[in-house]
Design an enzyme around this catalytic site. Structure first.
Site, short mmCIF file in Angstrom:
data_model
loop_
_atom_site.label_atom_id
_atom_site.label_comp_id
_atom_site.label_asym_id
_atom_site.label_seq_id
_atom_site.Cartn_x
_atom_site.Cartn_y
_atom_site.Cartn_z
N THR A 156 0.81 -1.22 0.00
CA THR A 156 0.00 0.00 0.00
C THR A 156 0.84 1.27 0.00
O THR A 156 0.37 2.32 -0.41
CB THR A 156 -0.92 0.05 1.24
OG1 THR A 156 -0.12 -0.06 2.43
CG2 THR A 156 -1.92 -1.09 1.21
N PHE A 187 0.61 4.43 8.64
CA PHE A 187 0.94 5.47 7.67
C PHE A 187 1.51 4.85 6.39
O PHE A 187 2.03 5.57 5.54
CB PHE A 187 1.97 6.44 8.27
CG PHE A 187 3.19 5.75 8.83
CD1 PHE A 187 4.32 5.57 8.05
CD2 PHE A 187 3.18 5.27 10.13
CE1 PHE A 187 5.43 4.92 8.57
CE2 PHE A 187 4.28 4.62 10.65
CZ PHE A 187 5.42 4.44 9.87
N TYR A 188 1.43 3.53 6.23
CA TYR A 188 1.87 2.89 4.99
C TYR A 188 0.77 3.05 3.95
O TYR A 188 -0.02 2.13 3.69
CB TYR A 188 2.15 1.41 5.23
CG TYR A 188 3.48 1.11 5.87
CD1 TYR A 188 4.28 2.12 6.40
CD2 TYR A 188 3.95 -0.20 5.97
CE1 TYR A 188 5.48 1.83 7.01
CE2 TYR A 188 5.17 -0.49 6.57
CZ TYR A 188 5.93 0.53 7.09
OH TYR A 188 7.13 0.24 7.68
N GLY A 189 0.71 4.20 3.35
CA GLY A 189 -0.36 4.53 2.42
C GLY A 189 -1.00 5.84 2.83
O GLY A 189 -0.38 6.70 3.43
N LYS A 218 3.12 -0.50 12.83
CA LYS A 218 3.78 0.72 13.30
C LYS A 218 2.80 1.89 13.23
O LYS A 218 2.01 1.99 12.29
CB LYS A 218 5.01 1.03 12.44
CG LYS A 218 6.17 0.10 12.70
CD LYS A 218 7.40 0.52 11.92
CE LYS A 218 7.25 0.18 10.45
NZ LYS A 218 7.16 -1.27 10.19
#
Length: 467
Positions: A156, A187-189, A218
């Site tokens: 993502t 926050f991966y995306g 995370k």
């Protein structure tokens, strides 16, 4: 406008015409500034940098609260003005009105296009993963399609996320291959589509797999200030949001603050995590990410730490020199080794900087700068020779070397987590390659003579490493 809304047909007064024209000129200027100066409309069809989108809904973008509303107001005005001019043209037949109608209509269409397709949440198709600004008329081109295929940064967290169907299939392949430790980030995306959204969809489709997988997420990043937020309020916001997105489909097995918040003592952060979330059963355990040995010792005094996520690869052996590995071993903390393939460099697929597509963030990272890349690629060539003799890939050798460090010479348990998005790469990375003593000795000898060129991250990100 007043004439259009008035029940009595009459000519507008000079004052009404003055204010109408003034409003029109002001909004026209505002519309041009918002649409063009912020970069919402691509001047070419080779857009590759996701940060180049002027109109964005990302919370970290200071324009976010203003850009889309301003565009919306301008678009509504130009739509109404185009209709008014068209009606006046039909009434009086003056060519100026049809020109006004065409001009305002074009501005309205441009504004609508930006609202729909130029925002960070709207421009990427969830079905195909393509950028709508470049994937069809009038911005379709083969170059953008090629870049889409090459660029990858997780499932993502990438410029052109692949379709949900492909990502879910990749996750299923990983689990079938024995990879049951899944690492992601809040926050991966984007806030609308990140690791947690994909996990929720996966476990909705395969609820029977929920008990087979351990997820480590995370978070605790302030997206508005783009920095770590380990305050009690920041921790609660982050975990509550993660749990909300997972929607009960999967427990949050491990939570880790992506970076140590320099403004909040680690003891305060961990106390909230332990007392409000671990002891209440909302999360399974606490991990650390990119921390120093001193922080590990401090954290271990507060609560049980189950893992520490740090970068480990043939290029990055820092943890065995800065005390992090020793601290983890002392407190029985597992090391989660990310980027064991050296951010793709040790895969052997990157022969030159030209193999990195335009917009790839690695192009701006120290180890991929021309003067450093020419040095670092020599290590890759050495590993390729060993891989060729062994009948495997250099990436498999790189992963195998990290794995054999686990519990060796006083080291803690080390689990490498290579990233992959395709079935072939997942199967390649998950193959259990065992290095012989002679092969390990040969690699040790190579590393003793080699010094990695360039820092791990650019200066802005490096300041938060080993927190």
């Amino acid at each position: 406008m007043i004439t259009l809304l008035s029940p009595d047909v009459r000519e507008p007064s000079p004052t009404e015409e003055y204010f109408s024209r003034s409003l029109g000129i002001a909004l026209l200027t505002l519309g041009i500034m918002v649409i063009l100066l912020t970069g919402s409309v691509p001047l070419t069809s080779s857009i590759s940098d996701s940060h180049g989108a002027g109109v964005t809904t990302d919370l970290a973008d200071p324009k976010a609260p203003y850009a889309v509303p301003t565009l919306t107001i301008s678009t509504l005005y130009h739509s109404a003005n185009a209709l008014f001019c068209y009606m006046r043209y039909n009434t009086v037949g003056q060519m100026s009105f049809i020109l006004g109608s065409l001009g305002s209509g074009a501005m309205a269409a441009m504004g609508l296009w930006c609202i729909l397709f130029a925002s960070s949440s709207g421009r990427i198709s969830r079905k195909t993963g393509a950028d709508k600004r470049m994937s069809g008329f009038p911005f379709g081109n083969k170059e953008s399609a090629s870049a889409k295929k090459k660029y990858a940064k997780g499932l993502t967290w990438r410029q052109y996320p692949q379709s949900e169907e492909k990502s879910i299939q990749a996750m299923k392949t990983a689990l079938n291959a024995g990879c049951n430790f899944w690492n992601g980030g809040e926050f991966y995306g984007t806030p609308q589509y990140n690791s947690l959204h994909l996990l929720e969809k996966y476990f909705t489709k395969y609820p029977e797999d929920a008990s087979k997988v351990v997820i480590s997420i995370k978070g605790a990043i302030n997206l508005e200030k783009t920095g770590p937020d380990g305050s009690p309020e920041g921790i609660r916001r982050s975990i509550d949001n993660c749990l909300k997105i997972l929607n009960g489909k999967k427990t949050l097995d491990i939570f880790e603050c992506a970076r140590v918040d320099p403004k909040t003592p680690i003891e305060i952060t961990l106390k909230v995590l332990d007392e409000e979330y671990v002891k209440t059963g909302k999360i399974g355990g606490i991990a650390l990410s990119e921390v120093s040995a001193a922080t590990i010792h401090r954290a271990a005094k507060v609560t049980k730490i189950v893992a520490a996520e740090v970068e480990v690869s043939l290029f990055t052996m820092n943890i065995f020199e800065n005390g992090v590995a020793a601290a983890c071993a002392e407190h029985n903390i597992m090391v989660v080794a990310y980027s064991p393939v050296g951010r793709g460099l040790l895969s052997g697929a990157i022969k030159s900087l030209d193999d990195l597509p335009e917009g790839d963030m690695r192009r701006s990272w120290p180890r991929f700068q021309k003067e450093n890349f020419s040095i670092n690629i020599q290590l890759v060539k050495d590993i390729e020779k060993i891989a060729s003799q062994k009948g495997c890939t250099p990436g498999q050798v790189a992963i195998a070397y990290v794995k054999q460090l686990s519990r060796k010479n006083g080291n803690p348990e080390i689990v490498p987590i290579p990233g992959a998005t395709t079935d072939d790469r997942i199967i390649e990375n998950s193959k259990d390659v065992i290095l012989s003593k002679d092969e390990v000795a040969e690699i040790d000898s190579i590393l003793s003579r080699f010094e990695t060129a360039g820092d791990r991250y650019p200066a802005a990100q490096s300041r938060l490493l080993e927190g």
